[in-house]
Design a protein around this motif. Structure first.
Motif, short mmCIF file in Angstrom:
data_model
loop_
_atom_site.label_atom_id
_atom_site.label_comp_id
_atom_site.label_asym_id
_atom_site.label_seq_id
_atom_site.Cartn_x
_atom_site.Cartn_y
_atom_site.Cartn_z
N ALA A 176 0.83 -1.21 0.00
CA ALA A 176 0.00 0.00 0.00
C ALA A 176 0.86 1.26 0.00
O ALA A 176 0.52 2.25 -0.65
CB ALA A 176 -0.94 -0.01 1.19
N VAL A 177 1.97 1.24 0.73
CA VAL A 177 2.86 2.40 0.78
C VAL A 177 3.39 2.73 -0.61
O VAL A 177 3.61 3.91 -0.94
CB VAL A 177 4.02 2.15 1.77
N ARG A 178 3.56 1.74 -1.46
CA ARG A 178 4.07 1.97 -2.82
C ARG A 178 3.10 2.79 -3.66
O ARG A 178 3.47 3.32 -4.71
CB ARG A 178 4.37 0.63 -3.50
N LEU A 179 1.86 2.89 -3.21
CA LEU A 179 0.85 3.66 -3.95
C LEU A 179 0.78 5.11 -3.49
O LEU A 179 -0.09 5.85 -3.93
CB LEU A 179 -0.53 2.99 -3.77
N LEU A 180 1.70 5.52 -2.64
CA LEU A 180 1.68 6.87 -2.07
C LEU A 180 1.76 7.94 -3.16
O LEU A 180 1.10 8.99 -3.07
CB LEU A 180 2.83 7.03 -1.07
N GLY A 181 2.59 7.71 -4.16
CA GLY A 181 2.74 8.69 -5.24
C GLY A 181 3.29 10.01 -4.73
O GLY A 181 4.19 10.04 -3.88
N GLU A 182 2.72 11.11 -5.20
CA GLU A 182 3.18 12.44 -4.82
C GLU A 182 2.37 13.04 -3.68
O GLU A 182 2.47 14.24 -3.41
CB GLU A 182 3.10 13.37 -6.05
N ALA A 183 1.60 12.24 -3.00
CA ALA A 183 0.76 12.74 -1.90
C ALA A 183 1.61 13.43 -0.83
O ALA A 183 2.66 12.92 -0.44
CB ALA A 183 -0.03 11.60 -1.28
N GLU A 184 1.13 14.56 -0.38
CA GLU A 184 1.81 15.31 0.69
C GLU A 184 1.02 15.26 2.00
O GLU A 184 1.60 15.47 3.07
CB GLU A 184 2.00 16.77 0.26
N THR A 185 -0.29 15.02 1.91
CA THR A 185 -1.11 14.87 3.10
C THR A 185 -1.81 13.52 3.03
O THR A 185 -2.39 13.16 2.00
CB THR A 185 -2.16 16.00 3.20
N ALA A 217 -13.40 17.78 8.62
CA ALA A 217 -14.18 18.59 7.69
C ALA A 217 -13.42 19.82 7.21
O ALA A 217 -13.71 20.37 6.15
CB ALA A 217 -15.50 19.02 8.34
N GLY A 218 -12.42 20.25 7.98
CA GLY A 218 -11.63 21.42 7.60
C GLY A 218 -10.42 21.11 6.75
O GLY A 218 -9.66 22.01 6.41
N PHE A 219 -10.23 19.85 6.39
CA PHE A 219 -9.04 19.44 5.63
C PHE A 219 -9.40 19.08 4.19
O PHE A 219 -10.54 18.71 3.88
CB PHE A 219 -8.38 18.23 6.27
N VAL A 220 -8.39 19.18 3.31
CA VAL A 220 -8.43 18.57 1.99
C VAL A 220 -7.21 17.65 1.94
O VAL A 220 -6.07 18.12 1.93
CB VAL A 220 -8.38 19.60 0.86
N ILE A 221 -7.43 16.35 1.93
CA ILE A 221 -6.37 15.37 2.09
C ILE A 221 -6.08 14.70 0.74
O ILE A 221 -7.01 14.35 -0.01
CB ILE A 221 -6.76 14.32 3.15
N ASP A 222 -4.81 14.53 0.43
CA ASP A 222 -4.43 13.94 -0.86
C ASP A 222 -4.82 12.46 -0.95
O ASP A 222 -5.30 12.01 -1.99
CB ASP A 222 -2.91 14.07 -1.07
N LEU A 223 -4.57 11.70 0.12
CA LEU A 223 -4.74 10.25 0.05
C LEU A 223 -5.16 9.71 1.41
O LEU A 223 -4.58 10.05 2.43
CB LEU A 223 -3.42 9.60 -0.38
N ALA A 224 -6.18 8.84 1.41
CA ALA A 224 -6.63 8.18 2.63
C ALA A 224 -6.37 6.68 2.53
O ALA A 224 -6.76 6.04 1.55
CB ALA A 224 -8.11 8.44 2.88
N LYS A 259 -16.15 10.51 6.96
CA LYS A 259 -15.68 11.88 6.78
C LYS A 259 -14.28 11.89 6.14
O LYS A 259 -14.01 12.73 5.27
CB LYS A 259 -15.67 12.60 8.11
N ALA A 260 -13.41 10.98 6.56
CA ALA A 260 -12.08 10.89 5.95
C ALA A 260 -12.20 10.56 4.47
O ALA A 260 -11.47 11.12 3.64
CB ALA A 260 -11.25 9.83 6.67
N LEU A 261 -13.11 9.67 4.13
CA LEU A 261 -13.35 9.33 2.74
C LEU A 261 -13.81 10.56 1.95
O LEU A 261 -13.35 10.83 0.85
CB LEU A 261 -14.41 8.24 2.68
N GLU A 262 -14.71 11.32 2.55
CA GLU A 262 -15.30 12.48 1.88
C GLU A 262 -14.28 13.56 1.57
O GLU A 262 -14.36 14.20 0.51
CB GLU A 262 -16.41 13.05 2.78
N VAL A 263 -13.31 13.80 2.46
CA VAL A 263 -12.39 14.92 2.29
C VAL A 263 -11.09 14.52 1.58
O VAL A 263 -10.20 15.36 1.42
CB VAL A 263 -12.06 15.58 3.65
#
Length: 253
Positions: free
Chosen positions: A86-95, A162-169, A195-199
């Motif tokens: 799964a870690v190999r799928l991180l890509g360029e995610a910063e959050t 709800a206050g975040f925009v996350i690159d990858l969950a 909520k994590a899925l949504e953001v």
């Protein structure tokens, strides 16, 4: 001892120990191994256990959930392989959001430490796994701490997300099925996961094959919400293809 009483006691042992062995249980109860196999077959038919070679383990439900101490002793090698893939799928995610549970905790410890990364989590154990990394900023969601899993839940946790925009969950579940989606026993846990899925822009599910075909009380996602599913080779090629038809790439390691 009547069959119903024996099956109840077997189920209690499975939930206390995380697993029961046919040979050991037969010796303890003073019955034939075939009798225990029939008992386990009946418990599996009722959706209470999942059979394995030589034994069975309990299926989580609305009324039962394993704690973190049990999870760190079951299927450990497979969970490590899943986390590493799964870690190999991180890509360029910063959050990154990292879910509660042992497999996500292992994944968190494998996150690269040579680049800036922000990890959002509700899990005290996951936060501790990465807190000493120089380049990783850890944001621990507030709320009530569940003693069973050492994760925060409730309105505070959801309000923070709800206050975040996350690159990858990276998300887990107590059960995943093609018909019922991803489920968990506790509504407040489902709220945080939803909520994590949504953001999050991207979503990856990671989980042991024993989670597949299992459903619990609260649904928080559909299979098609994820770009990838990472599991072990215990999930058959045929079944993996059926999940892939719903949208995600399915990786077996």
């Amino acid at each position: 001892m009547r069959a119903e009483e024996r099956q109840h006691r077997i189920l209690v042992l499975a939930r206390q120990q995380g697993r029961v062995e046919v040979a050991v249980t037969a010796a303890d109860f003073g019955v034939a191994q075939e009798t225990v196999r029939r008992d386990l077959g009946e418990l599996e038919r009722r959706g209470l256990v999942r059979r394995t070679h030589g034994g069975a383990y309990p299926v989580e439900s609305a009324g039962f959930e394993t704690d973190l101490a049990q999870r760190v002793t079951r299927h450990v090698e497979a969970k490590r392989r899943i986390a590493a893939e799964a870690v190999r799928l991180l890509g360029e995610a910063e959050t990154v959001f990292v879910d509660e549970g042992y497999t996500p905790q292992v994944l968190a410890a494998l996150l690269p430490g040579d680049r800036p990364l922000t990890v959002v989590t509700a899990s005290l154990s996951t936060a501790a796994a990465v807190a000493d990394s120089t380049n990783i900023t850890v944001l621990l969601l507030g709320g009530r701490v569940r003693t069973r899993t050492l994760a925060t839940v409730g309105s505070w946790a959801c309000a923070m997300l709800a206050g975040f925009v996350i690159d990858l969950a990276f998300l887990g579940a107590n059960g995943i099925s093609r018909e019922l989606g991803l489920t968990t026993p506790d509504p407040v846990v489902a709220d945080v996961k939803a909520k994590a899925l949504e953001v999050s822009r991207r979503r990856i599910f990671l989980g042991h094959h024993s989670k597949f075909g299992v459903s619990s009380f609260c649904r928080f996602a559909e299979v098609g919400d994820f770009e990838a599913i990472v599991t072990d080779t215990g999930l058959s090629v045929v079944e993996a293809h059926r999940y892939a038809l719903l949208g995600p790439q399915v990786l077996r390691v």
